[in-house]
Design a protein around this motif. Structure first.
Motif, PDB file in Angstrom:
ATOM      1  N   ARG A 125      -6.515 -65.850 -15.528  1.00  0.00           N
ATOM      2  CA  ARG A 125      -7.343 -65.403 -16.378  1.00  0.00           C
ATOM      3  C   ARG A 125      -8.837 -65.792 -16.068  1.00  0.00           C
ATOM      4  N   SER A 170     -11.021 -53.113 -18.705  1.00  0.00           N
ATOM      5  CA  SER A 170     -10.473 -54.325 -18.248  1.00  0.00           C
ATOM      6  C   SER A 170      -9.780 -54.731 -19.391  1.00  0.00           C
ATOM      7  N   ARG A 171     -10.534 -54.836 -20.397  1.00  0.00           N
ATOM      8  CA  ARG A 171      -9.915 -55.717 -21.763  1.00  0.00           C
ATOM      9  C   ARG A 171      -8.635 -54.688 -22.343  1.00  0.00           C
ATOM     10  N   ASP A 227      -5.990 -55.469 -20.064  1.00  0.00           N
ATOM     11  CA  ASP A 227      -5.263 -57.038 -20.540  1.00  0.00           C
ATOM     12  C   ASP A 227      -4.801 -57.224 -21.654  1.00  0.00           C
ATOM     13  N   ARG A 252      -1.291 -55.647 -21.063  1.00  0.00           N
ATOM     14  CA  ARG A 252      -0.309 -56.471 -20.190  1.00  0.00           C
ATOM     15  C   ARG A 252       0.100 -57.609 -21.231  1.00  0.00           C
ATOM     16  N   ARG A 253      -0.696 -58.064 -22.067  1.00  0.00           N
ATOM     17  CA  ARG A 253      -0.437 -59.124 -22.995  1.00  0.00           C
ATOM     18  C   ARG A 253       0.468 -58.876 -23.914  1.00  0.00           C
TER      19      ARG A 253
END
Length: 117
Positions: free
Chosen positions: A34, A82-83, A86, A89-90
């Motif tokens: 990251r 992008s956030r 992410d 994905r988290r």
């Protein structure tokens, strides 16, 4: 507690310790990835800004401000997308970790149950 039960308990504890170490190692790697990703994004953003500044040489100041604003809006949209990616994905990773947690809880309960009998 008999010797056999003690061995089972020690093996279960060793397996749990090993799994915790592996999870810590994965977490460390994810943080490292990251950080590298963020650094790369910042460098790319700066490069795009510098490219824009070079192409704007000789333009009126009002036009430069407009183009800078457009670039900033585009950068914000890309960052927002992008956030979101992410975050999703988290969520998938935390779901997988929770399932592992449930497995460990079940193992712990089973081990405790054996020790009582």
């Amino acid at each position: 507690m008999t010797s056999h039960q003690s061995n089972d308990h020690d093996e279960a504890m060793a397996a749990a310790d090993k799994e915790l170490e592996e999870r810590a190692k994965r977490a460390k790697e994810l943080l490292s990835q990251r950080y590298r990703g963020m650094r790369h994004e910042q460098e790319a953003k700066h490069a795009r800004k510098m490219q824009l500044e070079r192409t704007m040489i000789g333009l009126p100041e009002e036009r430069k401000q407009t183009l800078r604003s457009v670039l900033e809006q585009e950068e914000n949209l890309v960052s927002k997308e992008s956030r979101k990616k992410d975050h999703h994905r988290r969520l998938r990773i935390s779901d997988r970790d929770r399932k592992g947690c449930f497995r460990r809880s079940a193992l712990s309960a089973a081990t405790s149950e054996k020790e009582r009998h």
